[in-house]
Design an enzyme around this catalytic site. Structure first.
Site, PDB file in Angstrom:
ATOM      1  N   GLY A   1      10.637  19.802  46.931  1.00 17.38           N
ATOM      2  CA  GLY A   1      10.359  19.192  48.227  1.00 17.38           C
ATOM      3  C   GLY A   1      11.154  19.826  49.347  1.00 17.38           C
ATOM      4  O   GLY A   1      10.599  20.227  50.373  1.00 17.38           O
TER       5      GLY A   1
ATOM      6  N   GLU B   1       7.780  18.740  24.952  1.00 21.55           N
ATOM      7  CA  GLU B   1       7.882  20.201  24.980  1.00 21.55           C
ATOM      8  C   GLU B   1       9.105  20.666  24.198  1.00 21.55           C
ATOM      9  O   GLU B   1       9.058  21.658  23.458  1.00 21.55           O
ATOM     10  CB  GLU B   1       7.890  20.687  26.427  1.00 21.55           C
TER      11      GLU B   1
END
Lengths: 438, 438
Positions: B20, B175
């Site tokens: 961001g 993952e």
């Protein structure tokens, strides 16, 4: 008693996974021996490129290679992360951090470390660069000091952070000086708009009258010439008197205010306790015969930076370079087999392939026997030789990609401060890490 | 007072160089403002690939990018390494580790950290993985425990080192589980001849009834299916009760002996001191209006993981993913300019591009709007999306080279223990490093 012998074969223990140690192990592949390698790290380091890790142009992983991975196909090879705390040549055992290990043949390939010649103060404040953690610490120090400089308003206040003093004008000092000069010339103003190129200064200091002492006069002269053109202050015939973390003093009275002193002025062998004192020479080198064997010990060998083959031809041993370690490693492997077979051993003859040093972009010097050349072509040769010598296809490609991208945009390197470096309160074990992370 | 304003333009201070923060800064390029970015690190991290740093398949440098380098061409951009210790929205100043900073506009983009839900014991012994130093610590722990296992003679003694328990079956847990399973299936026996594949076990634990909670049922089911086929023990509807560093206890009474507990069961926002308590929601998210502004503060914005746009459409805010931070960052930059120009602001509308998760070689799951697919093609899409999202050409190529070499020889990764990790005696500042190195 830790031992990995799964067979009745004799056990060859190799201490150190440097250039020499690796070759001994490879040379014993498919031979009727068990090989156990010990190293404090689980990787082999390609030392010639350490300085690029220090300047942030290469990631540590590209110049290191997993020892286990490297030997994963060699049936008679075993590896342990361990430090050898003592050698008992009588009982033929090693004291190690993972217990005692009995050996039939021992190869000491422990290499060398930075020599501060007993100056504790300099040892405390100057940065060495002989291992990957040391190179990373140096990188963090350099980058942190650039960040500190940005916070200062006056040129005077920035000075200590932007003065870099490299003590020792051997290959390491020269290559670091060149890399720092390029950082200054091409990166500084771009990445740190608050700083001016002129604010940063790089000094290369040596007590000898020339840089790259062991190389030819042409190479030395040209290297110095390159450095000066790049804006490095080369101070020769200058001896360091003291460094207190803020000011470095020279014997001629000159002083430089700096928080960046990098020490590559000398090395000394890392000799395990228990090696007969009588066989240890100046600079902590173990005296060996011409088959790299320690006098009086039939089954103990020493090779590479920690050893010196002393005979009439080489009264002072060989230079502390990878090629010597590699060639001695190959030969020791052969001779161990010869000894086992009662065959005659072959004496060590060093085949000097010459030496190379790079100063920067398009700038290197080469002494290949009678052939001496400098500049762009020497730089290509330097890159080629270092790329093919790197272990592992992946590393070759990754380093190549790094070099290409540096060359193209002239702003190479990742320059990340992965962990903050602080001089203060040093934990006992310098390699330990905290288990939390903010 | 630290300030980088060289102009009369208003100063926009951005805290945090995550997805961001970067977009806000880029969005303000060539606008009549000065931009000052603060971060505790000098790099941006590509979080989605952190787990590959933890398993040693990628070097940290390839998923991080120098903030200074990234903005070296943006004239109105300045950067400082600093931690914000407090915000004074009245005086419009920040307390930071480099002094006070006055802002005209403030963007809080500080992201999130691991949430241990107040369990101090688990926080002490379980490994988080939200930053590069944390991922490196985790890598070293994993590799060191494999080395420790090698030293043990009995299967029982090896167990604690070879049991891996991953708490939290979100993308990170899934993952990591896949990566550890592949390490076990393809690498373990090759690199550690003393160990057998069956000796290592990987557990994935979640209190929810499915893995990849936020994704579609097809994706969840297929992901679980992949994991089970790879030999992962998936324990669902299971709550962790305690972990003392040696035994993890579950509420159903089950226990697992392990020295490897990796905690990715939750995150919480990193909120600077001084943000009105009334505006802080569960999980430390800062409540904002639909232009990411904090109620009652005209010039203070919060975006990404640390923020939650609360209105009738999104009573619980948006998911904590990069896309939300990126889109909010782009919009905040535009709206700051709109506010300066007295133009109307645009409200935030999240454009969900879908989500991807990879389980391993040729195995991934994808929810792209209505289109849901799993397996090889999803895996190609996952790789493509992550490669193009990586900052920097060099990083793209280096990561690609790593993936290719892993794919080809099925023994990828460098797996280096660059520094020893120890749980005991944690220095005060967890990021500090010693200045010596043995």
């Amino acid at each position: 008693m830790e031992s990995s012998t799964q067979t009745k074969f004799p056990l060859v223990v190799i201490i150190g996974a440097g250039f020499g140690g690796l070759r001994v192990a490879k040379g014993l592949e498919d031979q009727p021996v068990d090989v156990l390698m010990l190293d404090k790290h689980n990787y082999h380091v390609f030392q010639p490129l350490l300085y690029q890790v220090a300047t942030g142009s290469l990631e540590a992983e590209s110049i290191a290679f997993s020892i286990r991975k490297n030997f994963s196909d060699q049936k008679n090879f075993r590896f342990r992360i361990a430090e050898v705390t003592g050698v008992d040549t009588e009982a033929q055992t090693l004291d190690t951090t993972i217990g005692d290990i009995k050996y039939d043949y021992l190869v000491i390939a422990t290499g060398s470390t930075t020599n501060f010649f007993g100056n504790k103060q300099i040892e405390k404040f100057a940065m060495p660069m002989k291992s990957i953690p040391e190179a990373l610490n140096l990188r963090y120090l350099i980058l942190q000091n650039l960040e500190s400089a940005v916070l200062e308003k006056s040129k005077e206040a920035r000075e200590p952070y932007l003065n870099f003093v490299l003590v020792g004008a051997g290959p390491t000092g020269v290559e670091l000086a060149g890399a720092l000069a390029e950082l200054r010339n091409h990166v500084l103003a771009r990445d740190y708009p608050e700083l001016k190129r002129e604010d940063m200064r790089v000094y290369l200091v040596d007590f000898l009258p020339k840089v790259l002492g062991p190389m030819s006069d042409e190479a030395s002269a040209k290297a110095k010439d390159f450095l000066v053109k790049m804006g490095v202050d080369v101070l020769l015939n200058v001896k360091v008197e003291s460094y207190d973390g803020e000011v470095i003093k020279f014997e001629d009275g000159r002083t430089i205010i700096t928080r960046n002193v990098i020490w590559s002025a000398g090395v000394m062998g890392v000799v395990p306790k228990g090696v007969p004192e009588t066989e240890i020479l100046r600079g902590n080198k173990i005296k060996t015969d011409n088959i790299s064997r320690i006098a009086g010990l039939d089954n103990v060998f020493a090779i590479g930076d920690v050893a010196a083959v002393i005979d009439e031809e080489t009264p002072k041993g060989h230079p502390g370079v990878a090629q010597v370690a590699i060639q001695q490693g190959d030969l020791v492997a052969k001779n161990i087999i010869n000894i086992m077979n009662g065959a005659p051993t072959k004496p060590f003859k060093y085949n000097d392939k010459g030496s190379l040093a790079t100063i920067g972009r398009n700038k290197a010097v080469a002494d290949l026997g009678k052939i001496k050349f400098q500049g762009f072509f020497a730089w290509l040769v330097w890159m080629f030789v270092h790329l093919i010598s790197l272990l592992g296809f992946r590393n070759k490609v990754v380093v190549f990609v790094n070099w290409i991208s540096s060359y193209v945009n002239n702003n190479g390197g990742t320059r990340l401060i992965l962990r903050r470096f602080v001089r203060e309160d040093v934990p006992k074990d310098a390699e330990n890490l905290p288990n939390t992370e903010s």
